[in-house]
Design a protein around this motif. Structure first.
Motif, PDB file in Angstrom:
ATOM      1  N   VAL A  54     -69.169 -27.713  85.475  1.00  0.00           N
ATOM      2  CA  VAL A  54     -68.264 -26.664  84.990  1.00  0.00           C
ATOM      3  C   VAL A  54     -66.837 -27.192  84.977  1.00  0.00           C
ATOM      4  CG1 VAL A  54     -67.334 -24.355  85.454  1.00  0.00           C
ATOM      5  CG2 VAL A  54     -69.769 -24.836  85.826  1.00  0.00           C
ATOM      6  N   GLY A  55     -66.121 -26.898  83.911  1.00  0.00           N
ATOM      7  CA  GLY A  55     -64.697 -27.193  83.832  1.00  0.00           C
ATOM      8  C   GLY A  55     -63.897 -25.911  83.855  1.00  0.00           C
ATOM      9  N   ARG A  56     -62.615 -26.032  84.196  1.00  0.00           N
ATOM     10  CA  ARG A  56     -61.718 -24.876  84.131  1.00  0.00           C
ATOM     11  C   ARG A  56     -60.357 -25.329  83.644  1.00  0.00           C
ATOM     12  NH1 ARG A  56     -59.962 -22.083  89.509  1.00  0.00           N
ATOM     13  NH2 ARG A  56     -57.889 -22.929  89.060  1.00  0.00           N
ATOM     14  N   THR A  57     -59.811 -24.550  82.734  1.00  0.00           N
ATOM     15  CA  THR A  57     -58.458 -24.810  82.262  1.00  0.00           C
ATOM     16  C   THR A  57     -57.709 -23.493  82.188  1.00  0.00           C
ATOM     17  OG1 THR A  57     -57.186 -26.032  80.580  1.00  0.00           O
ATOM     18  CG2 THR A  57     -58.896 -24.547  79.760  1.00  0.00           C
ATOM     19  N   GLU A  58     -56.380 -23.578  82.121  1.00  0.00           N
ATOM     20  CA  GLU A  58     -55.545 -22.376  82.099  1.00  0.00           C
ATOM     21  C   GLU A  58     -54.787 -22.298  80.781  1.00  0.00           C
ATOM     22  OE1 GLU A  58     -56.125 -20.741  84.929  1.00  0.00           O
ATOM     23  OE2 GLU A  58     -57.152 -22.497  85.748  1.00  0.00           O
ATOM     24  N   LEU A  59     -54.571 -21.093  80.308  1.00  0.00           N
ATOM     25  CA  LEU A  59     -53.791 -20.856  79.096  1.00  0.00           C
ATOM     26  C   LEU A  59     -52.657 -19.883  79.392  1.00  0.00           C
ATOM     27  CD1 LEU A  59     -56.588 -20.320  76.400  1.00  0.00           C
ATOM     28  CD2 LEU A  59     -55.182 -22.359  76.702  1.00  0.00           C
ATOM     29  N   TYR A  85     -66.060 -23.381  81.435  1.00  0.00           N
ATOM     30  CA  TYR A  85     -66.885 -23.857  80.323  1.00  0.00           C
ATOM     31  C   TYR A  85     -67.761 -25.019  80.786  1.00  0.00           C
ATOM     32  CZ  TYR A  85     -63.090 -27.229  80.452  1.00  0.00           C
ATOM     33  OH  TYR A  85     -62.176 -28.159  80.888  1.00  0.00           O
ATOM     34  N   PRO A  86     -68.844 -25.322  80.057  1.00  0.00           N
ATOM     35  CA  PRO A  86     -69.645 -26.508  80.374  1.00  0.00           C
ATOM     36  C   PRO A  86     -68.797 -27.763  80.157  1.00  0.00           C
ATOM     37  CG  PRO A  86     -70.841 -25.007  78.935  1.00  0.00           C
ATOM     38  CD  PRO A  86     -69.426 -24.538  78.955  1.00  0.00           C
ATOM     39  N   ALA A  87     -68.879 -28.698  81.091  1.00  0.00           N
ATOM     40  CA  ALA A  87     -67.959 -29.832  81.062  1.00  0.00           C
ATOM     41  C   ALA A  87     -68.690 -31.150  81.258  1.00  0.00           C
ATOM     42  CB  ALA A  87     -66.904 -29.663  82.159  1.00  0.00           C
ATOM     43  N   VAL A  88     -67.988 -32.202  80.894  1.00  0.00           N
ATOM     44  CA  VAL A  88     -68.416 -33.563  81.194  1.00  0.00           C
ATOM     45  C   VAL A  88     -67.762 -33.963  82.511  1.00  0.00           C
ATOM     46  CG1 VAL A  88     -68.356 -35.966  80.449  1.00  0.00           C
ATOM     47  CG2 VAL A  88     -68.634 -34.136  78.755  1.00  0.00           C
ATOM     48  N   ASP A  89     -68.556 -34.429  83.446  1.00  0.00           N
ATOM     49  CA  ASP A  89     -68.017 -34.840  84.736  1.00  0.00           C
ATOM     50  C   ASP A  89     -67.461 -36.253  84.625  1.00  0.00           C
ATOM     51  OD1 ASP A  89     -67.379 -35.411  87.318  1.00  0.00           O
ATOM     52  OD2 ASP A  89     -69.279 -34.760  88.194  1.00  0.00           O
ATOM     53  N   ALA A 162     -68.363 -16.391  87.119  1.00  0.00           N
ATOM     54  CA  ALA A 162     -67.828 -17.142  85.981  1.00  0.00           C
ATOM     55  C   ALA A 162     -68.383 -18.563  85.962  1.00  0.00           C
ATOM     56  CB  ALA A 162     -66.299 -17.168  86.052  1.00  0.00           C
ATOM     57  N   GLU A 163     -68.399 -19.204  87.120  1.00  0.00           N
ATOM     58  CA  GLU A 163     -68.922 -20.571  87.172  1.00  0.00           C
ATOM     59  C   GLU A 163     -70.419 -20.609  86.878  1.00  0.00           C
ATOM     60  OE1 GLU A 163     -65.832 -22.916  90.067  1.00  0.00           O
ATOM     61  OE2 GLU A 163     -67.659 -22.132  90.999  1.00  0.00           O
ATOM     62  N   GLU A 164     -71.138 -19.586  87.328  1.00  0.00           N
ATOM     63  CA  GLU A 164     -72.570 -19.530  87.045  1.00  0.00           C
ATOM     64  C   GLU A 164     -72.822 -19.450  85.546  1.00  0.00           C
ATOM     65  OE1 GLU A 164     -76.793 -19.116  87.929  1.00  0.00           O
ATOM     66  OE2 GLU A 164     -75.043 -20.040  88.877  1.00  0.00           O
ATOM     67  N   LEU A 165     -72.129 -18.549  84.852  1.00  0.00           N
ATOM     68  CA  LEU A 165     -72.308 -18.431  83.413  1.00  0.00           C
ATOM     69  C   LEU A 165     -71.939 -19.735  82.706  1.00  0.00           C
ATOM     70  CD1 LEU A 165     -70.926 -14.829  82.776  1.00  0.00           C
ATOM     71  CD2 LEU A 165     -73.251 -15.601  82.280  1.00  0.00           C
ATOM     72  N   ALA A 166     -70.835 -20.343  83.106  1.00  0.00           N
ATOM     73  CA  ALA A 166     -70.415 -21.592  82.475  1.00  0.00           C
ATOM     74  C   ALA A 166     -71.451 -22.689  82.672  1.00  0.00           C
ATOM     75  CB  ALA A 166     -69.060 -22.025  83.016  1.00  0.00           C
ATOM     76  N   SER A 167     -72.067 -22.729  83.837  1.00  0.00           N
ATOM     77  CA  SER A 167     -73.075 -23.762  84.094  1.00  0.00           C
ATOM     78  C   SER A 167     -74.317 -23.575  83.227  1.00  0.00           C
ATOM     79  CB  SER A 167     -73.468 -23.763  85.578  1.00  0.00           C
ATOM     80  OG  SER A 167     -74.355 -22.696  85.905  1.00  0.00           O
TER      81      SER A 167
END
Length: 428
Positions: A54-59, A85-89, A162-167
């Motif tokens: 999971v990734g996280r960014t701010e807007l 969101y789903p992310a690349v580690d 939120a992290e669960e859904l993103a994963s």
């Protein structure tokens, strides 16, 4: 401020001012005195169960020309959102659990409930999400789900869900509602503090109207991002691949408490949202006053779920449509099916990160205090915390899988032996 209102008022307004919103769950028991030699609890949300990191960014978003009824002279409306969101580690550092100003607010509130202000090691507390990691474009497109927190709460208080859904392949966009959220940090160093008036029902109605406008504006900005433009007003570089991976034809929304009502109200006026979930938010402006929101009277014409819990009101009746008039009106007015799931052993704040945070604090700092344990029980109930987190995650994900992705979700068909704490409430 310490909340001393009734359980019904607690559910309707969920007053609180800290990142953990301890005051929204209980009044400080007189038997609790401040700890002098606290341990140090590092907050870390439960690991998400999906296949993707999971990734996280701010807007930082600005809605020009729209001020706020509680901020005289305000012109533009600054909003901050977090996107999971789903992310690349790629080895990125984990994102902080919460922003710096909310950390300061929490320290003050810990003292109010008899804990040392350094009970939680906030500087070391981290989410599971990787900060600004590249999006996993191969996992896309990502259905988009908005999240709205409870009244006077903040966008990080549902990190676990939120992290669960993103994963599991979703992009979750969580909003702060500026001037209502305790403290909103802006990139230029400004901190916008809460300005919630002392009045109740009228203030709450104003808040829901502002929140609904916030949600619609954020949807506009998500569309900009998906179209390849950068809506961040500071021009901050965004994670690679994120915008192009968003599926704006599959939009959902969920919220806790006031955020649940915000979800219903937004769906009433914005048909971009395909499905909504209310996490124990009474669907009226003020419990017991018969001040009904528009969505209470008109219901939903797209799939909607209510996850409710515990007891409410002076008579301490189950908080579901069998006893709650606002839920009854909403369900009866809805032209689309309403799924209602009731957790008898849960409580209102169990649908936030309190479900995993408060037991950790209780174990470390109040193992022998009946007053503390009673206060925690009043906030999150007696359900096993791990079972509660697992159950919420399963049903929220299944609901959006069914209605945003069109997948089979047999979990929604009826009671499951795998999740015995949940009752399906029969609708008329």
């Amino acid at each position: 401020m310490i909340s001393t209102g009734s359980a019904g008022r607690k559910r309707a307004l969920a007053y609180g001012s800290a990142a953990l919103v301890l005051t929204a769950t209980f009044s400080a028991p007189a038997a609790i005195t401040a700890a002098t030699n606290p341990g140090s609890v590092v907050l870390h949300p439960p690991e998400p169960t999906g296949p993707h990191p999971v990734g996280r960014t701010e807007l930082h978003l600005v809605d020009p020309g729209r001020g706020h009824p509680w901020a005289e002279g305000s012109d533009d409306r600054d909003l901050t959102v977090s996107v999971w969101y789903p992310a690349v580690d790629g080895g990125e550092e984990r994102a902080p659990y919460m922003t710096r100003s909310l950390q300061g607010t929490l320290r003050s509130e810990l003292e109010q409930v008899g804990l040392h202000r350094d009970t939680v090691d906030l500087e070391s507390s981290r989410a599971n999400a990787l900060l600004d990691a590249d999006a996993a474009v191969d996992a896309g497109p990502f259905p988009v789900v908005l999240f709205s927190p409870g009244f006077r709460m903040n966008r990080f208080l549902n990190t676990s869900n939120a992290e669960e859904l993103a994963s599991h392949g979703y992009a979750v966009v969580s909003m702060d509602h500026t001037y209502e959220t305790p403290a909103v940090d802006l990139p230029d160093g400004r901190v916008i503090r809460t300005r919630v008036p002392d009045t109740e029902t009228e203030t709450y109605q104003e808040a829901i109207a502002v929140r609904t406008a916030d949600a619609r504006f954020v949807l506009d900005q998500v569309a900009e991002l998906a179209a390849g433009r950068n809506p961040d007003v500071d021009g901050r570089e965004l994670p690679a691949g994120l915008g192009g991976s968003l599926d704006t034809d599959a939009l959902g929304m969920f919220g806790h408490s006031a955020g649940g009502l915000t979800t219903a109200e937004t769906m009433l006026v914005d048909d971009r949202i395909d499905a909504g979930v209310d996490l124990d938010g009474t669907l009226s402006y003020h419990t017991g006053d018969g001040v009904w929101a528009d969505s209470t009277l008109e219901g939903a014409d797209r799939p909607f779920a209510i996850l409710d819990a515990g007891l409410s009101g002076i008579r301490r009746l189950p908080h579901n449509s069998g006893y709650n008039e606002a839920f009854q009106r909403f369900v009866q007015a809805s032209s689309a099916p309403v799924l209602e799931l009731y957790t008898a052993d849960g409580e209102h704040m169990g649908y936030t990160d309190h479900q995993w945070i408060l037991p950790a604090l209780a174990e470390v700092h109040r193992p022998d205090s009946n007053a503390w344990h009673e206060a925690v029980e009043a906030g999150i109930g007696t359900i096993d915390p791990e079972e509660s987190v697992r159950t919420q995650r399963a049903y929220i994900t299944a609901f959006f899988d069914a209605h945003l992705r069109g997948e089979d979700a047999p979990l929604l068909d009826g009671p499951s032996a795998d999740f015995p704490a949940v009752e399906f409430v029969e609708q008329p």
